[in-house]
Design a protein around this motif. Sequence first.
Motif, PDB file in Angstrom:
ATOM      1  N   SER A   1       6.846  10.809  -0.944  1.00 51.34           N
ATOM      2  CA  SER A   1       7.856   9.947  -0.718  1.00 51.34           C
ATOM      3  C   SER A   1       9.093  10.534  -0.113  1.00 51.34           C
ATOM      4  N   GLU A   2       9.359  11.773  -0.797  1.00 51.76           N
ATOM      5  CA  GLU A   2      10.400  12.554  -0.217  1.00 51.76           C
ATOM      6  C   GLU A   2      10.015  13.279   1.129  1.00 51.76           C
ATOM      7  N   ARG A   3       8.822  13.070   1.510  1.00 49.93           N
ATOM      8  CA  ARG A   3       8.395  13.965   2.922  1.00 49.93           C
ATOM      9  C   ARG A   3       8.104  13.059   3.786  1.00 49.93           C
ATOM     10  N   ARG A   4       8.374  11.746   3.962  1.00 48.95           N
ATOM     11  CA  ARG A   4       7.666  10.669   4.753  1.00 48.95           C
ATOM     12  C   ARG A   4       7.669  11.237   6.164  1.00 48.95           C
ATOM     13  N   LYS A   5       8.889  11.752   6.731  1.00 44.24           N
ATOM     14  CA  LYS A   5       9.043  12.064   7.992  1.00 44.24           C
ATOM     15  C   LYS A   5       8.291  13.514   8.445  1.00 44.24           C
ATOM     16  N   GLN A   6       8.230  13.989   7.499  1.00 43.78           N
ATOM     17  CA  GLN A   6       7.555  15.637   7.684  1.00 43.78           C
ATOM     18  C   GLN A   6       6.308  15.619   8.261  1.00 43.78           C
ATOM     19  N   GLN A   7       6.072  16.281   9.351  1.00 41.81           N
ATOM     20  CA  GLN A   7       4.595  16.516  10.109  1.00 41.81           C
ATOM     21  C   GLN A   7       3.648  16.938   9.204  1.00 41.81           C
ATOM     22  N   GLY A   8       2.357  16.364   9.395  1.00 42.31           N
ATOM     23  CA  GLY A   8       1.259  16.782   8.441  1.00 42.31           C
ATOM     24  C   GLY A   8       0.972  18.098   8.381  1.00 42.31           C
ATOM     25  N   GLY A   9       1.179  18.616   9.642  1.00 45.02           N
ATOM     26  CA  GLY A   9       0.883  20.189   9.813  1.00 45.02           C
ATOM     27  C   GLY A   9       1.617  21.277   9.119  1.00 45.02           C
ATOM     28  N   THR A  10       2.671  20.720   8.805  1.00 45.18           N
ATOM     29  CA  THR A  10       3.681  21.622   7.890  1.00 45.18           C
ATOM     30  C   THR A  10       3.783  21.547   6.374  1.00 45.18           C
ATOM     31  N   LEU A  11       2.828  20.446   5.808  1.00 49.89           N
ATOM     32  CA  LEU A  11       2.743  20.535   4.441  1.00 49.89           C
ATOM     33  C   LEU A  11       1.994  21.461   3.829  1.00 49.89           C
ATOM     34  N   SER A  12       2.398  21.758   2.472  1.00 46.78           N
ATOM     35  CA  SER A  12       1.512  22.756   1.905  1.00 46.78           C
ATOM     36  C   SER A  12       0.065  22.286   1.534  1.00 46.78           C
ATOM     37  N   GLY A  13      -0.985  23.014   1.130  1.00 46.57           N
ATOM     38  CA  GLY A  13      -2.039  22.545   0.853  1.00 46.57           C
ATOM     39  C   GLY A  13      -2.277  21.582  -0.139  1.00 46.57           C
ATOM     40  N   GLY A  14      -1.323  21.658  -1.259  1.00 41.66           N
ATOM     41  CA  GLY A  14      -1.506  20.697  -2.142  1.00 41.66           C
ATOM     42  C   GLY A  14      -0.987  19.399  -1.636  1.00 41.66           C
ATOM     43  N   GLU A  15       0.115  19.417  -0.994  1.00 47.63           N
ATOM     44  CA  GLU A  15       0.768  18.266  -0.387  1.00 47.63           C
ATOM     45  C   GLU A  15      -0.221  17.695   0.638  1.00 47.63           C
ATOM     46  N   GLN A  16      -0.884  18.327   1.271  1.00 48.75           N
ATOM     47  CA  GLN A  16      -2.040  17.857   2.197  1.00 48.75           C
ATOM     48  C   GLN A  16      -2.989  17.075   1.518  1.00 48.75           C
ATOM     49  N   GLN A  17      -3.581  17.792   0.499  1.00 51.56           N
ATOM     50  CA  GLN A  17      -4.831  17.050  -0.485  1.00 51.56           C
ATOM     51  C   GLN A  17      -4.133  15.736  -1.069  1.00 51.56           C
ATOM     52  N   MET A  18      -2.850  15.868  -1.512  1.00 50.96           N
ATOM     53  CA  MET A  18      -2.440  14.341  -1.960  1.00 50.96           C
ATOM     54  C   MET A  18      -2.411  13.365  -0.787  1.00 50.96           C
ATOM     55  N   LEU A  19      -1.896  13.869   0.527  1.00 51.86           N
ATOM     56  CA  LEU A  19      -1.914  13.101   1.479  1.00 51.86           C
ATOM     57  C   LEU A  19      -3.077  12.669   1.922  1.00 51.86           C
ATOM     58  N   ALA A  20      -4.167  13.323   1.950  1.00 54.53           N
ATOM     59  CA  ALA A  20      -5.461  12.937   2.243  1.00 54.53           C
ATOM     60  C   ALA A  20      -6.006  11.961   1.390  1.00 54.53           C
ATOM     61  N   ILE A  21      -5.640  12.125   0.089  1.00 52.08           N
ATOM     62  CA  ILE A  21      -6.136  10.919  -0.814  1.00 52.08           C
ATOM     63  C   ILE A  21      -5.503   9.915  -0.804  1.00 52.08           C
ATOM     64  N   ALA A  22      -4.399   9.851  -0.542  1.00 52.83           N
ATOM     65  CA  ALA A  22      -3.352   8.665  -0.248  1.00 52.83           C
ATOM     66  C   ALA A  22      -3.690   8.019   0.617  1.00 52.83           C
ATOM     67  N   ARG A  23      -4.119   8.662   1.688  1.00 58.10           N
ATOM     68  CA  ARG A  23      -4.544   8.182   3.235  1.00 58.10           C
ATOM     69  C   ARG A  23      -5.700   7.360   3.119  1.00 58.10           C
TER      70      ARG A  23
ATOM     71  N   ASP B   1       0.778  -1.187   0.010  1.00 61.78           N
ATOM     72  CA  ASP B   1       0.135   0.114  -0.191  1.00 61.78           C
ATOM     73  C   ASP B   1       0.888   1.443  -0.013  1.00 61.78           C
ATOM     74  N   PHE B   2       1.885   1.379   0.699  1.00 65.37           N
ATOM     75  CA  PHE B   2       2.762   2.319   0.832  1.00 65.37           C
ATOM     76  C   PHE B   2       3.591   2.821  -0.562  1.00 65.37           C
ATOM     77  N   GLU B   3       3.751   1.383  -1.295  1.00 60.31           N
ATOM     78  CA  GLU B   3       4.460   1.251  -2.844  1.00 60.31           C
ATOM     79  C   GLU B   3       3.402   2.202  -3.459  1.00 60.31           C
ATOM     80  N   ARG B   4       2.205   1.657  -3.426  1.00 58.34           N
ATOM     81  CA  ARG B   4       1.067   2.144  -4.414  1.00 58.34           C
ATOM     82  C   ARG B   4       1.029   3.566  -4.088  1.00 58.34           C
ATOM     83  N   ALA B   5       1.036   4.022  -2.791  1.00 59.34           N
ATOM     84  CA  ALA B   5       0.868   5.571  -2.451  1.00 59.34           C
ATOM     85  C   ALA B   5       1.757   6.306  -3.101  1.00 59.34           C
ATOM     86  N   PHE B   6       3.099   5.778  -2.756  1.00 60.75           N
ATOM     87  CA  PHE B   6       4.200   6.626  -3.356  1.00 60.75           C
ATOM     88  C   PHE B   6       4.424   6.876  -4.727  1.00 60.75           C
TER      89      PHE B   6
END
Lengths: 238, 249
Positions: A125-147, A113-118
């Motif tokens: 994939s480049e931001r695996r360790k970054q805190q969710g609250g510090t992502l940009s709006g677009g990145e957050q939207q991507m994370l929300a869909i991937a999640r 599943d991680f492989e598919r998400a990345f």
Amino acid sequence: MLLEVEDLHVHYGKVEALKGVSLAVAEGEIVSLIGANGAGKTTVLRTISGLRRVTSGRIRFKDRDITHLPGHRRVGAGLCQVPEGRGIFPGMSVMENLEMGAYGRSSRSLADDFERAFALFPLLSERRKQQGGTLSGGEQQMLAIARALMARPQLVMMDEPSMGLAPLMVNQIFDIIAAIHEQGTTVLLVEQNAAQALTRADRAYVLETGKVAKTSDAATLLADDSVRAAYLGVDSTG
Amino acid sequence: MKGPQTGIVLIGVLLLCALAAMGASATTAFLLERVAYRPLRRRTTSRLAALISAIGASFFIQEVFALRYGRDILPFPRIMNKTVLFHIGSGEVRTDKVLVVLAAIVMMILLDRFVGTSRLGRGIRATAQDPEMAVLMGVNIDRVIVLTFILGGLMAGVAALLFGTFFEVTQYNIGFLLGIKAFTAAVLGGIGNLRGALIGGFALGLIESYGASIFGAQWKDVIAFVVLVLVLLVRPTGLLGEQLARSRI
Ligand SMILES: Nc1ncnc2c1ncn2[C@@H]1O[C@H](COP(=O)(O)OP(=O)(O)OP(=O)(O)O)[C@@H](O)[C@H]1O
Ligand SMILES: [Mg+2]
């Protein structure tokens, strides 16, 4: 039908937000739900996800009545939502947010599943360790869909995934939605961006003040004068 | 029990006491959640309502114990010998102090790892940061909340045993001021941040002790509450509280 909503009535206190909404989504479709601010789109999705109680009406998913099923158990049934405002856990890393998506799943190995998400979202994939609250709006939207996909849902409901994003990012998000659909996930899409929503969908519903005002295949609605005037900003006389 | 124990018997006695204290405290926490929190959660999302209910429940339990055991300070039996091991300056390093410090460190590490890495720990953090979103992830938040109360009760049970072993007194309301100070430590560190609470606890302890030696011991509690008010005024998110402040928006 994968999802059937029948004569849904929902109240906030004494105010009736949904006044008998019926809609259906068949397996393999992309269905859009459009409507003005306050029409009740978010309320529809929140009720289907079990965050709001129904006053009356029925919700069926995979031929099973889920009207009164607790919200957390609907995820396991195959029903996921990417909510308005994305709902990223700000104090969790990208990886932890993704793990949350698979919270209800029994199978332990998430490597595939991680492989598919990345693969879908190389940026994450480049931001695996970054805190969710510090992502940009677009990145957050991507994370929300991937999640949401981490739960391996049959139906993903998305509430205004393009909200607040730059045009380039909006296109990217809609391309990703198309890709997810290609891979076999059914999509119920709520959008203010009616042009995109109608271009990408098979069918659509127009919601007006808590009622379904129109429903048809997306191409017909895209050509409909009153829809063009109200939601596409096109003057019907012009 | 006849007087302080030593060696293997002492370890056995301490473990037995810890189990009893953890059991009693966790059961209380479980019942409190059912009676004083869950009904409120069904009706309102106000954090203030929960806080008021918590204070009310606290007074109720205190008064029940006052009726049963009176309002006087009661002796707490000596469990272990308090041998002085060595001195640091004029400070005594005694066996019971070593026990308290070691046990606290072990508990913090275990709790931090549990909340940081286990599935339930993720559920707890998700529920704290965004309960509705947690539901959308498939988290049974009612269950997570009651398990969190039980977890807190287990920790409080051990803390109570350590406190009793060290001070060797108890009273119907002895936990109240401790609870308020724990809250102060949590606010100081940043509510919702476990490591922050640890740092906040250390900071509060040091401030109290140094403050007491400057202004006199009778000012100790005043100093603690001045700290609470100052933190709320100057940095309401606490020392490490950035993350949760964002999620509240
Ligand atoms: N928590 C609430 N309490 C009271 N009324 C609410 C609440 N949430 C929504 N409403 C009302 O219900 C109606 C439908 O709101 P909803 O959020 O579903 O609309 P929407 O179509 O998603 O709007 P938007 O496009 O702005 O997101 C609105 O009139 C709104 O004011
Ligand atoms: Mg909305």
